[in-house]
Design a protein around this motif. Structure first.
Motif, short mmCIF file in Angstrom:
data_model
loop_
_atom_site.label_atom_id
_atom_site.label_comp_id
_atom_site.label_asym_id
_atom_site.label_seq_id
_atom_site.Cartn_x
_atom_site.Cartn_y
_atom_site.Cartn_z
N TYR A 41 0.80 -1.22 0.00
CA TYR A 41 0.00 0.00 0.00
C TYR A 41 0.84 1.28 0.00
O TYR A 41 0.31 2.37 -0.14
N GLY A 42 2.14 1.14 0.15
CA GLY A 42 3.00 2.32 0.14
C GLY A 42 3.59 2.58 1.51
O GLY A 42 3.66 1.68 2.36
N SER A 43 4.02 3.82 1.74
CA SER A 43 4.56 4.22 3.04
C SER A 43 4.01 5.60 3.37
O SER A 43 3.57 6.33 2.48
N PRO A 44 4.02 6.00 4.65
CA PRO A 44 3.45 7.29 5.03
C PRO A 44 4.17 8.49 4.45
O PRO A 44 3.60 9.58 4.35
N ILE A 45 5.44 8.33 4.04
CA ILE A 45 6.22 9.50 3.62
C ILE A 45 6.56 9.50 2.13
O ILE A 45 6.77 10.56 1.55
N SER A 46 6.64 8.35 1.51
CA SER A 46 6.98 8.31 0.09
C SER A 46 6.52 6.98 -0.49
O SER A 46 6.73 5.93 0.11
N GLN A 47 5.94 7.03 -1.66
CA GLN A 47 5.45 5.81 -2.29
C GLN A 47 6.57 4.82 -2.54
O GLN A 47 6.39 3.60 -2.44
N SER A 48 7.78 5.31 -2.80
CA SER A 48 8.88 4.41 -3.16
C SER A 48 9.51 3.74 -1.95
O SER A 48 10.19 2.72 -2.09
N PHE A 49 9.32 4.29 -0.74
CA PHE A 49 10.05 3.76 0.41
C PHE A 49 9.46 2.46 0.95
O PHE A 49 10.02 1.87 1.88
N ASN A 50 8.37 2.01 0.41
CA ASN A 50 7.85 0.71 0.85
C ASN A 50 8.59 -0.45 0.19
O ASN A 50 8.40 -1.61 0.58
N ARG A 51 9.42 -0.16 -0.79
CA ARG A 51 10.19 -1.19 -1.49
C ARG A 51 11.63 -1.22 -1.00
O ARG A 51 12.22 -0.19 -0.69
N TYR A 52 12.20 -2.41 -0.96
CA TYR A 52 13.61 -2.53 -0.59
C TYR A 52 14.49 -1.86 -1.65
O TYR A 52 14.17 -1.87 -2.84
N PRO A 53 15.61 -1.29 -1.21
CA PRO A 53 16.49 -0.62 -2.17
C PRO A 53 17.31 -1.61 -2.98
O PRO A 53 17.40 -2.80 -2.65
N ASP A 54 17.91 -1.11 -4.06
CA ASP A 54 18.83 -1.92 -4.86
C ASP A 54 20.00 -2.34 -3.97
O ASP A 54 20.74 -1.49 -3.47
N PRO A 55 20.20 -3.63 -3.74
CA PRO A 55 21.26 -4.07 -2.82
C PRO A 55 22.66 -3.77 -3.32
O PRO A 55 23.60 -3.73 -2.52
N LEU A 56 22.83 -3.55 -4.61
CA LEU A 56 24.15 -3.27 -5.17
C LEU A 56 24.27 -1.85 -5.71
O LEU A 56 25.27 -1.51 -6.36
N GLN A 57 23.25 -1.03 -5.50
CA GLN A 57 23.31 0.41 -5.79
C GLN A 57 23.81 0.71 -7.21
O GLN A 57 24.71 1.53 -7.43
N HIS A 58 23.23 0.01 -8.20
CA HIS A 58 23.73 0.12 -9.58
C HIS A 58 23.71 1.55 -10.11
O HIS A 58 24.67 1.99 -10.76
N ALA A 59 22.62 2.27 -9.86
CA ALA A 59 22.50 3.63 -10.42
C ALA A 59 23.57 4.55 -9.85
O ALA A 59 24.18 5.34 -10.58
N VAL A 60 23.82 4.47 -8.54
CA VAL A 60 24.84 5.32 -7.93
C VAL A 60 26.22 4.95 -8.46
O VAL A 60 27.03 5.83 -8.76
N LYS A 61 26.49 3.67 -8.60
CA LYS A 61 27.79 3.24 -9.10
C LYS A 61 28.01 3.67 -10.55
O LYS A 61 29.13 4.04 -10.94
N GLN A 62 26.96 3.65 -11.35
CA GLN A 62 27.08 4.11 -12.74
C GLN A 62 27.45 5.59 -12.77
O GLN A 62 28.31 6.02 -13.56
N LYS A 63 26.81 6.37 -11.90
CA LYS A 63 27.11 7.81 -11.85
C LYS A 63 28.53 8.04 -11.36
O LYS A 63 29.28 8.87 -11.91
N LEU A 64 28.92 7.33 -10.31
CA LEU A 64 30.29 7.46 -9.80
C LEU A 64 31.31 7.02 -10.84
O LEU A 64 32.40 7.60 -10.94
N SER A 65 30.97 6.00 -11.61
CA SER A 65 31.87 5.49 -12.64
C SER A 65 32.24 6.59 -13.63
O SER A 65 33.41 6.72 -14.03
N LYS A 66 31.27 7.39 -14.02
CA LYS A 66 31.53 8.47 -14.97
C LYS A 66 32.37 9.58 -14.34
O LYS A 66 33.24 10.17 -14.99
N ILE A 67 32.11 9.87 -13.07
CA ILE A 67 32.85 10.94 -12.39
C ILE A 67 34.28 10.52 -12.09
O ILE A 67 35.23 11.29 -12.27
N LYS A 68 34.45 9.28 -11.63
CA LYS A 68 35.76 8.81 -11.20
C LYS A 68 36.59 8.21 -12.33
O LYS A 68 37.80 8.01 -12.18
#
Length: 350
Positions: A41-68
Motif C-alpha cells: 500500500y506504500g509508506s506514510p512518507i513516500s510511495q517508493s520507500f515501501n520497497r527494498y532498495p537496490d542491494p548493489l546500488q547500480h544507479a549510484v555506481k554508474q554515476k560514480l563510474s563516470k565521475i571517477k
C-alpha cells in the motif's frame, strides 16, 4: 611481490554461502512486486520507500563510474568508509592469529575495527615529518600480516604521503594495502584510482562525507580489483545502503561543479588561515596540509582548546596523540567562522 587473493582470504569466507535477497534474485522491471513481503500500500512518507532498495546500488555506481573514470565493478559502497574497513578485517584477518600494520598518527577507526575483530595491531610510527618509515614497515611484516593501512592525505596531520613510498609498499608487500583517500579532493597529489589495474593488492577508500558535504548520509566508497569487490558484496548486509541515501547521492552527483567550487574556496581559505595563524607569536608549527584542516602546534594547546570550547568554538584536541604533542586540529570553515577562530585565539594569548 607475489599477490594471491585466495591465500589472504579466510577459509570460512571462501566457503560462505551469501544471503540471497529478493532483489538479488530479480533484476529488471515489473509492475506487480510480490516477492519481498513488502507493504503493497506504500509508506506514510513516500510511495517508493515501501520497497527494498537496490542491494548493489547500480544507479549510484554508474554515476560514480563516470565521475571517477573507473568501471562499476571496481566500486563498493558502504555505510561510511567504516563499513568497508570492518569488512576488510572480517574477510581477510583470522581473529587471534593475523595482524595488520598501522602508521600513527593516523585515523583511529583502523585500530578500533582491528580490536573489535580480535586482530593484532603492529604500529610503525611515521617519521617526524609524517612520512612512511619504509624500513621499519618492512621489519614489522611477518607471515601473518594481512594489511597495511596508509592514510593520504593523512588524518590528523593533513599532509600527503610521498607517492613513491606508497608504490614501494605496494610492490613489496604480499598482502592488501589499504589507502585511505578521504581528503584527496583537497590535495595536489593525484588519486591512486588510476593505478588499480597495476596493483591488484590495492584498496582505495574515499567518501562523500568531506568535499561532497554528505556526512549525514554515511556513504563511503571502496575501489579495488573486482575480485575484492565481490568479497565485499558477499559478506555485507543485503541492503546496507538505504533508498533515501541512494536518492540523495544521485542528486548530489549531478552537481560536480558546485562541489569543485567549494573545494577551491576551502583551499583558498586554508591558505589564508595558515597565513594569519603564522602571524601569531605563540604558534610554533603548522603542518603543510593537503586536506580541509590544519594541524597547529602552539603554546598551551590544552588550555586554548578549553577556552575555545567556552567560546562555542570546537576544534579537535590532538595534543596527546603520537607525534602531535601540543597540537590542535582545526577544520577549515567559512570565511566568517575562520575569522571568529582567529579572533578568539588572539584573545586567548593577549
Amino acid at each position: 611481490m607475489s599477490f594471491n587473493l585466495d591465500l589472504l582470504l579466510r577459509e570460512n569466507i571462501k566457503n560462505l554461502q551469501a544471503y540471497s535477497s529478493a532483489r538479488d534474485e530479480f533484476d529488471g522491471e515489473a509492475s506487480v512486486m510480490l516477492d519481498a513481503n513488502e507493504n503493497a500500500y506504500g509508506s506514510p512518507i513516500s510511495q517508493s520507500f515501501n520497497r527494498y532498495p537496490d542491494p548493489l546500488q547500480h544507479a549510484v555506481k554508474q554515476k560514480l563510474s563516470k565521475i571517477k573514470g573507473i568501471a562499476p565493478e571496481h566500486i563498493f559502497l558502504g555505510n561510511g568508509s567504516d563499513e568497508a574497513i570492518d569488512l576488510l578485517f572480517r574477510a581477510f584477518c583470522q581473529p587471534g592469529l593475523d595482524n595488520v600494520i598501522l602508521l600513527p598518527p593516523t585515523y583511529g577507526m583502523y585500530e578500533v575495527s582491528a580490536n573489535i575483530n580480535d586482530v593484532a595491531v603492529r604500529k610503525v610510527n611515521l617519521t617526524p615529518d609524517y612520512q612512511l618509515d619504509i624500513e621499519a614497515i618492512a621489519a614489522a611484516v611477518d607471515g601473518n600480516t594481512k594489511m597495511i593501512f596508509i592514510c593520504s592525505p593523512n588524518n590528523p596531520t593533513g599532509n600527503s604521503i610521498r607517492r613513491q613510498d606508497i608504490e614501494t609498499v605496494l610492490v613489496n608487500f604480499d598482502g592488501l594495502v589499504v589507502l585511505d583517500e578521504a581528503y584527496i579532493n583537497y590535495a595536489k597529489q593525484t588519486s591512486f584510482l588510476a593505478d588499480l589495474k597495476e596493483f591488484p593488492n590495492l584498496v582505495v577508500l574515499q567518501t562523500l562525507s568531506k568535499a561532497w558535504g554528505l556526512a549525514a548520509l554515511r556513504l563511503g566508497m571502496a575501489f579495488a580489483h573486482p575480485n575484492i569487490i565481490r568479497v565485499f558484496n558477499k559478506i555485507k548486509p543485503p541492503y546496507n545502503i538505504n533508498q533515501a541515501t541512494q536518492n540523495f547521492a544521485l542528486e548530489a552527483l549531478e552537481n560536480v561543479e558546485v562541489v569543485n567550487e567549494w573545494i577551491r574556496e576551502s583551499v583558498a581559505e586554508r591558505t589564508l588561515l595558515v597565513e594569519r595563524l603564522q602571524d601569531i607569536p605563540q604558534i610554533e608549527h603548522i603542518t603543510p596540509s593537503d586536506a580541509n584542516f590544519v594541524l597547529v602546534r602552539l603554546e598551551r594547546a590544552r588550555e586554548l582548546y578549553k577556552y575555545l570550547v567556552q567560546q562555542g568554538i570546537i576544534v579537535r584536541d590532538r595534543s596527546t596523540v603520537t607525534l602531535c604533542e601540543g597540537a590542535l586540529r582545526m577544520t577549515i570553515g567559512t570565511p566568517k567562522e575562520n575569522q571568529i577562530l582567529l579572533t578568539k585565539i588572539k584573545e586567548f594569548y593577549t
